[in-house]
Design an enzyme around this catalytic site. Structure first.
Site, short mmCIF file in Angstrom:
data_model
loop_
_atom_site.label_atom_id
_atom_site.label_comp_id
_atom_site.label_asym_id
_atom_site.label_seq_id
_atom_site.Cartn_x
_atom_site.Cartn_y
_atom_site.Cartn_z
N ALA A 117 -13.32 138.03 29.00
CA ALA A 117 -13.16 138.20 30.45
C ALA A 117 -11.85 137.60 30.96
O ALA A 117 -11.30 138.09 31.95
CB ALA A 117 -14.35 137.60 31.18
N THR A 118 -11.34 136.57 30.32
CA THR A 118 -10.05 136.02 30.75
C THR A 118 -8.98 137.09 30.65
O THR A 118 -8.23 137.34 31.60
CB THR A 118 -9.65 134.79 29.89
OG1 THR A 118 -10.65 133.79 30.04
CG2 THR A 118 -8.30 134.23 30.31
N ASN A 154 -19.96 131.43 38.27
CA ASN A 154 -20.27 130.70 37.04
C ASN A 154 -20.79 129.30 37.28
O ASN A 154 -21.42 128.73 36.41
CB ASN A 154 -19.04 130.67 36.13
CG ASN A 154 -17.78 130.26 36.85
OD1 ASN A 154 -17.36 130.90 37.82
ND2 ASN A 154 -17.19 129.17 36.41
N GLN A 199 -20.61 136.78 34.30
CA GLN A 199 -21.88 136.06 34.45
C GLN A 199 -23.00 136.97 34.94
O GLN A 199 -24.13 136.52 35.11
CB GLN A 199 -21.73 134.90 35.45
CG GLN A 199 -20.79 133.80 35.00
CD GLN A 199 -21.34 132.95 33.87
OE1 GLN A 199 -22.51 133.06 33.49
NE2 GLN A 199 -20.50 132.10 33.32
N SER A 238 -17.67 139.85 29.29
CA SER A 238 -17.46 138.96 28.15
C SER A 238 -18.71 138.94 27.29
O SER A 238 -19.81 138.68 27.80
CB SER A 238 -17.15 137.55 28.66
OG SER A 238 -17.07 136.66 27.57
N CYS A 262 -14.03 125.22 31.31
CA CYS A 262 -12.57 125.13 31.22
C CYS A 262 -12.02 123.95 31.98
O CYS A 262 -10.98 123.41 31.65
CB CYS A 262 -11.92 126.41 31.73
SG CYS A 262 -13.08 127.63 32.31
C1 LIG Z 1 -16.69 132.71 30.94
C2 LIG Z 1 -16.08 133.37 32.11
C3 LIG Z 1 -14.80 133.92 32.05
C4 LIG Z 1 -13.95 133.84 30.80
O1 LIG Z 1 -14.48 134.67 29.80
P1 LIG Z 1 -13.95 134.57 28.30
O2 LIG Z 1 -14.55 135.77 27.64
O3 LIG Z 1 -14.43 133.27 27.76
O4 LIG Z 1 -12.46 134.67 28.36
C5 LIG Z 1 -14.31 134.53 33.16
N1 LIG Z 1 -15.03 134.61 34.29
C6 LIG Z 1 -16.25 134.09 34.39
C7 LIG Z 1 -17.01 134.21 35.67
C8 LIG Z 1 -16.82 133.45 33.31
O5 LIG Z 1 -18.02 132.91 33.43
#
Ligand SMILES: *Cc1c(COP(=O)(O)O)cnc(C)c1O
Length: 393
Positions: free
Chosen positions: A76-77, A156, A184, A204, A331
């Site tokens: 998701a990043t 999150n 999420q 993600s 993070c």
């Molecule tokens: C965990 C998360 C991310 C990051 O996702 P990754 O796949 O770990 O890069 C981004 N947005 C939200 C809301 C998340 O919970």
């Protein structure tokens, strides 16, 4: 790995274990069916490609999309970066405004700051004390030069579900792209990209019982969304995301999506029941606690609770042998600044520092809830007694 008993895991919003059924379908793609899915000259490649395309269909089905609208990424990043920076770069010089709430994930906030450097003005929307944004604020903020509205589906830290369907309808009416970070939300609440009128959606796998390092960006085809790719290279993923797809991870993500599609309703009921037992148990045994964020528009597994007068870092340290929880996002948990999400709800620094996130998930057993209630009520009582003694001394 050590054989001693592990603490109860209640940090399902940081990551989830890989479901054994996901692991089972992934394994052969590391060892036997190890072909490069982009190799077109032999059966190793075809086999991996077919598996990737099946996974693409499984992910598409979970969100009611066309498989051609699913672009695999590393998570998701990357998807959030790709959506926001990609749109910013494509419309650079032609549009100059974006809108997002202040409670977005760090990678959304930072990508918007990149857009700012390209010359975009950002309208940062505040949220109500329950964490929800008012769709009318979006309507009022949209301008002729607005390129993108980005609002996360589920937060999150506090687990609140934003009114994405209403926001999507407004954006469609105004002809503005709507991006949502649904990392999420997948598996926790209904996701339908048609009902939501969403144009871009980040997913993600490791938040939904799939492996880390794989995710997707949904990119609408009709009406077509235009964005500049982040990666240049071999032109994979319809030129939108170059790089060899990690076939084993993609296959795992597909299976995780299939499980979510089939089992979400029953799982939600079970998880909500455990979460409610946890809250009730804590409310009965611990005085002076408060829940952060709206309880009604909230995913089933999440609690974010403050314990008056407690420091969350000290609490988590006292609990570490018995319960794994966090104070918010993984993070930023190294920093001791209070959560910017809780501050945006209007909490004082002290009340934000006194809050922890507890999240129940697929593997949580009912007995574990009792362990957690005992552990937290013991720890809070001890810490408050210590605090009282210290302030007398
Ligand atoms: C965990 C998360 C991310 C990051 O996702 P990754 O796949 O770990 O890069 C981004 N947005 C939200 C809301 C998340 O919970």
């Amino acid at each position: 790995m050590s054989q001693k008993t592990r603490p109860v895991y209640l940090d399902y919003q940081a990551t989830t274990p890989v479901d054994p059924r996901v692991m089972d379908v992934m394994t052969p793609f590391f060892t036997e069916a190890f072909g490069n899915p982009h190799s077109t000259s032999h059966s190793y490649g075809w086999e991996a490609r077919d598996a990737v395309e099946e996974a693409r269909q499984q992910v598409a089905k979970m969100i009611n999309a066309d498989p051609r609208e699913v672009v695999f990424t590393s998570g998701a990043t990357e998807s959030n970066n790709m959506a926001i920076k990609g749109v910013a770069r494509f419309f650079e010089g032609r549009k100059s405004h974006m809108i997002a709430p202040v409670t977005e994930h760090k990678c959304v906030l930072e990508s918007l700051k990149y857009a700012q450097k390209l010359g975009y003005e950002i309208t940062w929307l505040s949220v109500a004390s329950n964490g929800l944004i008012d769709p009318d604020d979006i309507r009022n903020a949209i301008r002729d030069d607005t390129a993108l509205v980005s609002v996360m589906h589920v937060n999150n830290e506090i687990g609140v579900v934003q009114p994405v369907n209403q926001i999507g309808a407004i954006c469609r009416e105004k002809g503005v792209y709507f991006h949502t970070d649904a990392a999420q939300a997948a598996g926790k609440t209904a996701i339908d990209v048609q009902d939501m009128n969403v144009d871009l959606m980040s997913l993600s796998a490791h938040k939904m019982y799939g492996p880390m390092g794989i995710g997707a960006l949904y990119v609408r085809r009709k009406p077509r969304v235009r964005l500049e790719p982040l990666m240049d290279g071999g032109g994979q993923e319809r030129t939108m995301r170059s790089g060899t797809l990690p076939a084993p991870l993609v296959v795992g993500f597909g299976m995780a999506a299939k499980l979510v599609t089939e089992e979400r309703d029953t799982e939600t009921t079970r998880v909500r029941d455990l979460r409610d037992r946890l809250l009730k148990g804590l409310q009965q045994r611990v005085p002076d606690l408060y829940v952060n964020g709206d309880m009604e528009h909230r995913i089933a597994g999440n609690l974010n609770i403050g314990f008056k007068g407690i420091d969350s870092e000290t609490l988590m340290d006292a609990l570490k042998e018995r319960v794994a929880i966090s104070s918010g996002s993984a993070c930023t948990s190294a920093a001791v600044e209070p959560s910017y999400v809780l501050r945006a709800l209007g909490l004082s620094d002290e009340d934000a520092h006194a809050s922890v996130r507890l999240c129940v998930g697929r593997m949580t057993a009912p007995e574990e809830i009792e362990v957690v209630i005992d552990a937290i009520s013991d720890a809070v009582r001890t810490l408050r007694a210590d605090g009282a003694r210290a302030s007398v001394a």
